[in-house]
Design a protein around this motif. Structure first.
Motif, PDB file in Angstrom:
ATOM      1  N   UNK A  56      -9.978  37.257 -15.425  1.00 23.28           N
ATOM      2  CA  UNK A  56      -9.056  36.312 -16.063  1.00 23.28           C
ATOM      3  C   UNK A  56      -8.135  37.010 -17.063  1.00 23.28           C
ATOM      4  N   UNK A  57      -8.673  37.957 -17.804  1.00 25.51           N
ATOM      5  CA  UNK A  57      -7.874  38.647 -18.818  1.00 25.51           C
ATOM      6  C   UNK A  57      -6.766  39.504 -18.209  1.00 25.51           C
ATOM      7  N   UNK A  58      -6.900  39.876 -16.973  1.00 27.41           N
ATOM      8  CA  UNK A  58      -5.894  40.679 -16.283  1.00 27.41           C
ATOM      9  C   UNK A  58      -4.778  39.754 -15.778  1.00 27.41           C
ATOM     10  N   UNK A  59      -4.077  39.124 -16.726  1.00 25.38           N
ATOM     11  CA  UNK A  59      -3.091  38.082 -16.391  1.00 25.38           C
ATOM     12  C   UNK A  59      -1.647  38.527 -16.603  1.00 25.38           C
ATOM     13  N   UNK A  60      -1.422  39.810 -16.772  1.00 29.14           N
ATOM     14  CA  UNK A  60      -0.082  40.374 -16.989  1.00 29.14           C
ATOM     15  C   UNK A  60       0.614  39.790 -18.213  1.00 29.14           C
ATOM     16  N   UNK A  61      -0.136  39.140 -19.096  1.00 26.91           N
ATOM     17  CA  UNK A  61       0.447  38.579 -20.313  1.00 26.91           C
ATOM     18  C   UNK A  61       1.340  37.376 -20.071  1.00 26.91           C
ATOM     19  N   UNK A  62       1.295  36.830 -18.877  1.00 27.78           N
ATOM     20  CA  UNK A  62       2.170  35.714 -18.523  1.00 27.78           C
ATOM     21  C   UNK A  62       1.523  34.367 -18.818  1.00 27.78           C
ATOM     22  N   UNK A  63       2.329  33.347 -19.053  1.00 26.19           N
ATOM     23  CA  UNK A  63       1.777  32.000 -19.214  1.00 26.19           C
ATOM     24  C   UNK A  63       1.021  31.585 -17.951  1.00 26.19           C
ATOM     25  N   UNK A  64      -0.008  30.812 -18.156  1.00 27.79           N
ATOM     26  CA  UNK A  64      -0.839  30.325 -17.056  1.00 27.79           C
ATOM     27  C   UNK A  64      -0.726  28.800 -16.982  1.00 27.79           C
ATOM     28  N   UNK A  65      -0.677  28.271 -15.786  1.00 21.09           N
ATOM     29  CA  UNK A  65      -0.603  26.816 -15.615  1.00 21.09           C
ATOM     30  C   UNK A  65      -1.338  26.439 -14.336  1.00 21.09           C
ATOM     31  N   UNK A  66      -2.202  25.448 -14.428  1.00 21.31           N
ATOM     32  CA  UNK A  66      -2.914  24.934 -13.264  1.00 21.31           C
ATOM     33  C   UNK A  66      -2.639  23.445 -13.146  1.00 21.31           C
ATOM     34  N   UNK A  67      -2.260  23.030 -11.962  1.00 23.02           N
ATOM     35  CA  UNK A  67      -2.092  21.608 -11.668  1.00 23.02           C
ATOM     36  C   UNK A  67      -3.052  21.276 -10.531  1.00 23.02           C
ATOM     37  N   UNK A  68      -3.905  20.288 -10.760  1.00 28.20           N
ATOM     38  CA  UNK A  68      -4.857  19.853  -9.736  1.00 28.20           C
ATOM     39  C   UNK A  68      -4.226  18.752  -8.911  1.00 28.20           C
ATOM     40  N   UNK A  69      -4.533  18.749  -7.637  1.00 35.53           N
ATOM     41  CA  UNK A  69      -4.019  17.731  -6.726  1.00 35.53           C
ATOM     42  C   UNK A  69      -5.214  16.903  -6.239  1.00 35.53           C
ATOM     43  N   UNK A  70      -5.469  16.835  -4.971  1.00 39.90           N
ATOM     44  CA  UNK A  70      -6.612  16.072  -4.458  1.00 39.90           C
ATOM     45  C   UNK A  70      -7.917  16.748  -4.879  1.00 39.90           C
ATOM     46  N   UNK A  71      -8.880  15.938  -5.309  1.00 35.54           N
ATOM     47  CA  UNK A  71     -10.197  16.455  -5.683  1.00 35.54           C
ATOM     48  C   UNK A  71     -11.264  15.491  -5.192  1.00 35.54           C
ATOM     49  N   UNK A  72     -12.344  16.056  -4.685  1.00 36.02           N
ATOM     50  CA  UNK A  72     -13.485  15.259  -4.229  1.00 36.02           C
ATOM     51  C   UNK A  72     -14.750  15.875  -4.805  1.00 36.02           C
ATOM     52  N   UNK A  73     -15.782  15.034  -4.982  1.00 28.20           N
ATOM     53  CA  UNK A  73     -17.026  15.522  -5.561  1.00 28.20           C
ATOM     54  C   UNK A  73     -18.201  14.765  -4.968  1.00 28.20           C
ATOM     55  N   UNK A  74     -19.229  15.501  -4.580  1.00 31.82           N
ATOM     56  CA  UNK A  74     -20.478  14.931  -4.084  1.00 31.82           C
ATOM     57  C   UNK A  74     -21.537  15.114  -5.172  1.00 31.82           C
ATOM     58  N   UNK A  75     -21.846  14.032  -5.867  1.00 33.90           N
ATOM     59  CA  UNK A  75     -22.787  14.110  -6.987  1.00 33.90           C
ATOM     60  C   UNK A  75     -24.186  14.511  -6.531  1.00 33.90           C
ATOM     61  N   UNK A  76     -24.574  14.122  -5.316  1.00 34.63           N
ATOM     62  CA  UNK A  76     -25.920  14.437  -4.827  1.00 34.63           C
ATOM     63  C   UNK A  76     -26.139  15.939  -4.698  1.00 34.63           C
ATOM     64  N   UNK A  77     -25.128  16.667  -4.267  1.00 37.77           N
ATOM     65  CA  UNK A  77     -25.268  18.122  -4.098  1.00 37.77           C
ATOM     66  C   UNK A  77     -24.589  18.907  -5.209  1.00 37.77           C
ATOM     67  N   UNK A  78     -23.918  18.197  -6.139  1.00 40.41           N
ATOM     68  CA  UNK A  78     -23.188  18.839  -7.231  1.00 40.41           C
ATOM     69  C   UNK A  78     -22.174  19.853  -6.676  1.00 40.41           C
ATOM     70  N   UNK A  79     -21.466  19.407  -5.638  1.00 41.75           N
ATOM     71  CA  UNK A  79     -20.462  20.235  -4.977  1.00 41.75           C
ATOM     72  C   UNK A  79     -19.137  19.489  -4.943  1.00 41.75           C
TER      73      UNK A  79
END
Length: 129
Positions: A56-79
């Protein structure tokens, strides 16, 4: 034993995005288990928090941005799975498969492509309304 719900998973994703944007990698890696396995199967494999922090630290000193789109989660398997756009050294569009144990990420497998287009243009006709 901590068991996450779908809402907890979405909150975890939001927390990751916030910490990446702040470049607060020391705090970010504490969301992962000490023995985390983090990989893009075709490009890299990282084992453990120390390797992840260095990655993570090897980021070239540039700003970082993450945008999440579709997400799904199975609570039974924690996946879960989430599509994302990540801007840093390059713009990546991809999906991450995530396994959790006791509220921490134990496995993170991502498949991503470098592409400068906006998400909607990238996914085209497969865009989810």
């Amino acid at each position: 034993m901590t068991t996450l719900t779908t809402d907890d998973f979405r909150a975890l994703l939001a927390r990751l995005a916030t910490l990446w944007a702040a470049r607060d990698y020391a705090t970010l890696v504490r969301l992962f288990s000490p023995d985390v396995r983090y990989a893009d199967p075709l490009r890299y494999r990282l084992d453990g928090r120390d390797a992840l922090l260095a990655f993570f630290q090897n980021d070239d000193g540039l700003p970082q941005r993450t945008q999440w789109h579709a997400a799904v989660f199975d609570a039974a398997t924690q996946t879960g799975a989430a599509e994302y756009t990540y801007d840093g050294t390059h713009r990546y569009h991809g999906v991450a498969l995530v396994r959790l144990r006791d509220g921490l990420i134990t496995h993170w497998r991502e498949y991503q492509h470098v592409d400068a287009r906006e998400w909607r243009d990238y996914v085209g006709a497969t865009f989810f309304d």
